[in-house]
Design a protein around this motif. Sequence first.
Motif, PDB file in Angstrom:
ATOM      1  N   TYR A 269       0.836  -1.204   0.000  1.00 23.39           N
ATOM      2  CA  TYR A 269       0.000   0.000   0.000  1.00 23.39           C
ATOM      3  C   TYR A 269       0.872   1.256   0.000  1.00 23.39           C
ATOM      4  CZ  TYR A 269      -3.926   3.043   1.128  1.00 23.39           C
ATOM      5  OH  TYR A 269      -4.883   4.029   1.091  1.00 23.39           O
ATOM      6  N   HIS A1044     -10.965  -0.287  -1.099  1.00 28.53           N
ATOM      7  CA  HIS A1044     -10.240   0.903  -0.638  1.00 28.53           C
ATOM      8  C   HIS A1044      -8.923   1.051  -1.386  1.00 28.53           C
ATOM      9  CE1 HIS A1044      -8.585   3.934   2.056  1.00 28.53           C
ATOM     10  NE2 HIS A1044      -7.505   3.169   2.203  1.00 28.53           N
ATOM     11  N   PHE A1045      -8.274  -0.069  -1.660  1.00 31.89           N
ATOM     12  CA  PHE A1045      -7.003  -0.024  -2.363  1.00 31.89           C
ATOM     13  C   PHE A1045      -7.200   0.500  -3.785  1.00 31.89           C
ATOM     14  CE2 PHE A1045      -3.420  -2.373  -4.491  1.00 31.89           C
ATOM     15  CZ  PHE A1045      -2.426  -1.558  -3.962  1.00 31.89           C
ATOM     16  N   SER A1068      -6.535   2.077   5.519  1.00 31.06           N
ATOM     17  CA  SER A1068      -6.161   0.787   4.946  1.00 31.06           C
ATOM     18  C   SER A1068      -5.797  -0.202   6.048  1.00 31.06           C
ATOM     19  CB  SER A1068      -4.973   0.965   3.992  1.00 31.06           C
ATOM     20  OG  SER A1068      -4.500  -0.284   3.538  1.00 31.06           O
TER      21      SER A1068
END
Length: 1464
Positions: A269, A1044-1045, A1068
């Motif tokens: 991330y 969300h990513f 995250s």
Amino acid sequence: MVLNHEEHKYSIRSSDFILAYYLVAVFGTGTILWLTPQATTTPSSSSSALQYWYLSSLVIGLIVEAWPRGWTRVQQQSSTASVYEKANLISRLSIHYIQPIMSIGYSRSRPLHMDDLTHLMPERVRSEHAYKDLAATWQREETRFWRLVPRARQEEAKPWLLLRTITLTFGWIGWAPIVSMRVVSTTLVYLQPVLLGRILDFMMNSPSSSTGHSDAPAPPPPEPLTYGIYLAVLMFLVSLMSSVTGAQLLQLNAERGMEIRSGLIGLIYHKSLRLSPEARQTQTAGAITNHMSVDAEKWTTALNTLPQWVSAPIELLVALWMLYRQLGWCSLVGLVTVVGLIPIQNKVSDIFSEIKDTKLTTMDHRIRLVTEMLTSIKTVKLYAWEDAFKARIAAYRDIEMAVLRRFGVVYAGMTLIFSTTMFMSLLSFGIYAAIGGPGGTPGEITPHVIFVSLSLFGLLSKPISNMDTLLSNTTSILVATRRIQAFLLSEELPVESTNVLGGDGEDDVVVKEAVLSWYKQATDDQIKSNSNNFQDGDGDVDATGDENTPLLSSPSPSETLTAPRAPTLTNINFRLKSGSLTAVVGRIGSGKSSLLSALIGDMYKYQGSIQARGRVAYVSQQAWILHSSVQDNILFGKPMDRERYKAVIQACCLQQDLDMLPDGDQTEIGERGINLSGGQKQRVAFARAAYQDADVYLLDDPLSAVDAHVDQHLWKNLVGPEGLLKDKTRLLVTHGLHHLREMDQVLVMKDGTISENGHFEDLLKAMNGFYQLNLEFSATAKIQHRKSSHNEPGTSSADSILETGSDAADDTDSTTVVAPTGTSSNQDTKTTTAGEEEGEPKTAATGLVTAEKMVTGGVGWHMFLVYAKAASYLNIFLVIILYILVEVAQVGTSFWLRYWSDAAGQDKYSVVQFLVIYAGFTLAYMTLNMVLFYVANVLAAVMGSLVRQPMNFFDVTPVGRIINRFSTDVDAIDENIIWNLIDVVYCLVAIGGTLVVISVSTPQFLYVIPPLTLCYLYIQSYFLESSQVLKRIMSVSKSPLYQHFSETLAGVSTIRAMSAVERFVSKSEEKADLSAGAGLAFGMANRWLKVRLEVLGAVIVFDAALLAVLNRGSTSVGAASLAGLSLTYAMSITGDITYLVRSWAEMSNQLISVERIEEYANLPQEAPLKTGVDGQLPEGWPREGRVVFRGYSARYREGLEPVLRRVSFEVEGGEKVGIVGRTGAGKSSLTLALFRVIEAMDSYWARFGSHGGVGAVDVVDMGRGGEDTLGDVVGERGGSIEIDGVDISTLGLHTLRSRLSIIPQDPTLFAGTIRENLDPFTQTPDSDLWKALERAHLKDYISSLSGGLSHQVSQGGENFSVGQRSLICLARALLRKTKILVLDEATAAVDVETDELIQRTIRKEFKDRTVLTIAHRIKTVMDSDRILGLERGEVVEFEKPEVLMRRREGSLFFRLAEQAGEVH
């Protein structure tokens, strides 16, 4: 007891030391009491009573200390500690701390929820801690690698860098408990054959045993019965301890694996937020998501595999040593076999690595295609390209299936090789029986030798037979880790590209002599050389990419040196004074958006300096919207300031929109802003930036997406000299010229440099390029210079637009800036899906995106039958039959050995005869044990169903949720269920064979089977009720993380520019923790099951041992052989039954993946692609292009208010109609209705898509009766639309959409070649493609690219400018040659010159066709034959433009034209 009471006042868990004291004291006292009667003949009654009282008090204390508790004050006050951290030692060893979860699941008093699982995870597993530890080690090891490892060894050492990092992160403190527990577990396993030998010796030395020879030496005196019972109890305790240590080992592995997974997700991330522009060209969003969803996920089970490389050699050596003690030198056959397998294992490892790498790479491509299709699904449907995408996805899927089948062939061969322990036992026993005795004499075949050796061969077989699985799993882990490592080693953005401007000067932004690029350059000399080439106009091709290198791959160093790309921006010099308002103007590809990207640090800086003071707010051209409420999007993490919030809402013209939304600013916005119009999304993004109260505002042409009156409002109240941001420094990229007079400064971009800079009036006086541009395209200038208004532009439009080539940054005129790779641009490009133009009307429902459906209850046989059908019923049947035969062969082998040991010394048969029969059983076992590998492909039907979903399905379903099913669930079906099924079948037949053997050997055991069976069934049902819910929660918990990513990747530039990285990282981590918590809970449930099943397995071992001991005097040698046979199988049944229940449960849980995939296969679909009416259409339909709306009404979904209300109008063939209206009027809805993306309200097809109905075949059959037949079915509740007299609701969707053309507002390109983007079905010859490109003014540019029509288009078309993408879409429309063309605000995002070029082309090429044009710029529809005015979904006027202009204020069209400055 006092200590126990006191400790719970201060400690959250019981003391291990006190508990250990109780355990040792109870065991010691019990042993003394048991041995005392044997040592003394006259024990003291008072002493015995005192000892028994002491033992009783110890037992009570142990129970109190071990009793699980959670009611103490200190436990209740400790809200942060996990349940595991509060559990005492007994609770941890028995996995009892998860009992409340299991009880809820079993009782069904209420369904299990995610909130029930949040307290189970230890603190060290949480993402924040896991990432910090792993990131620190990674940074240190990466630095050490590049600095200390010699360059010659770097390629050799690089593949192990991340694996080394993971190992060093936890050090000895982290790995020692796992290794220690593994050693203890292995030791306990090998104690069982030792105890088995002692019991057989005990049986052989029974009082009634006899050698059968009078001259044989006298046997030793028999041991007392209590000694045999003692051995039976020891076998029970060893089995029990082996179970507990095994469960603890699995728990340690799961926690450490989840910790590594959380750390890797954090690394991925963080890295995705720092990727350089060039790295984004190679790292697509689909591939990055795969790193998180597939590669990192491998580590959750990795530690069940990797430590076996340490334990397996130890197990082999111990087993061989113990075999040597039994069989002497004959056991060396086993050693030779193991050594001989080593080169085969190495070769197989290489093959498995290649197979896994190919599988994962192909899966990346498939996921990228699926993601790209889903994020642009509206475009796919409008062009009727579903079949083309299905074919491309199916091609990758076919490769995956071929790879899996190849894996099956290799695995089948390895199964034969690794089942050689049976062959080893055959050779060892044969040699031992022939010459294994002293001096080469025949060895003595006894039950002790046979069954202890068999037990040891069984233990030896485990590491050998597991070697194929070990190699496969290790290969998967290594390949996954190297893939993640390759991503982590991708280039990052330069940290100091933008410096902080110090002091209190009057400038907020200062740029001096800056040279910037989207591509990494080689040397300063090349920068200067390329700079000159760029300015001379020779760098147009290089601006897009090297002619010899695909854009989707990184150039090699040699390629970079020989053919460097030209800088995007050169010689950039300007200053922005504090509080100033500056405009950036220029043609397409001139570098306007790149300039803003440079200021936020998104580009490579090779020369000069960029300095900025204070905080920055950034608004991209294509708005990036969060899947959250309107208020959350505006606040963007800042606390609520009610006064400023109201001011921002008013300034952004959002109040009226909020009033229309069901819950005002608390209304949930769907993924990619799906329920907002393009203008509404842009204003929400504007509001987000305005609320941040930043110092510098970078605005990338946000006004292009709004209507003229909204443009005026935003200028007056927000951006302009009197707006809310009047005291802020503003840099505005704009294609409009009407606001330039009010600017403090105008920057004119040309060929990647600032050609002119100054005040508006000064630039006009200079009479250079800006003067000419203003004269040609400004409405105000036309009024002032009427005499020159008829002049054509002095330069070729095509040349002037394309002269700089594809400026890969400006091509992002927000796309690349927002998200240069992956699905992000497509997500942003899709601005008009389902509720786009008018937004979602007010409805009673609050949430747009519903929670992911989670089925309750058991999976059931239906899902297994679905899977079996996909895998072929024949394959499943053959697997079952083969394993039954395998078990028959194995049981036959065991009985023959038992008979051999009984007959030894009786001279009934020769050694050769015994060995021939033994060899027959053995070879049968080895041959049949080859696994019939099969592949189940459940994806084809799902893919077909998914693309046939109506648009409202994609409105309410996040892409991340769908991708989760196409990645994680499909991977589970491909690689997990097959092994679970094989394990279930193997264990079932093994248990059946074992029960037969034990029952025949000791018939008394039959009395134990019923209660044990009931216990097993109860535990299994108890477990399944909870585990299936936990599995579903685990699957569902991953979707928000991936969603969300994907959302982050789409808005990475905005996140970085507005300093929101830490907040998104925290979000995250929160979602990753929820996913990890669900995964750990599911794993704990499996350990809970393991302990309880293996306790029952230990009871079976104890029963078999005890019965054997009690029956030792019944017969002589036969009793010992039967006992050996019974105990050998009893020792294996513990693992078999445990593994059966676990495999059954795991298969049921994995079938949830089939259930989730099958759910999408059975969703209600939109109208059929073809109907019987299609064949009755006149040839060349539609020939005239006449369009009639009759009382047409429509809404986006059931339960929503209509977006079109009783719309009626008629367009004659060949007529040009302009459609105007304010935001939310229904303009784009009209387009969607024409293409049947939305259906007539309450019509048959609207209800069909919402609730399901007949299939496409049924509809075709209905249509064969004629048009009237189908018309009766369809009905006209919501009115109708006719094209050339044919009701379009009676046609198939492909038939209709393929006869219409559209140039969408946001032109979408897909990854692939230019040819595939123009003609995905490859039906058009290249000559026609070149003609279409020539008519679209793109031929010269496309021919200059490497490969021409075969030139690669990167994902989302990011290597083409917005204008060039629009022209490619124009070429698509030219190729289709349809009579009806729809322009859905196609020129909203391009500059005025490109707008003019497209309009001229349309007037020329479509002069005999019907054209419906929706436009923000009233100028583009001024020359239409008629104007259709819409307001609130109703037609308010439909007349010629000159007639409407004469109505003045009574006309909607006049008012819009007046606001746009088109009224002279």
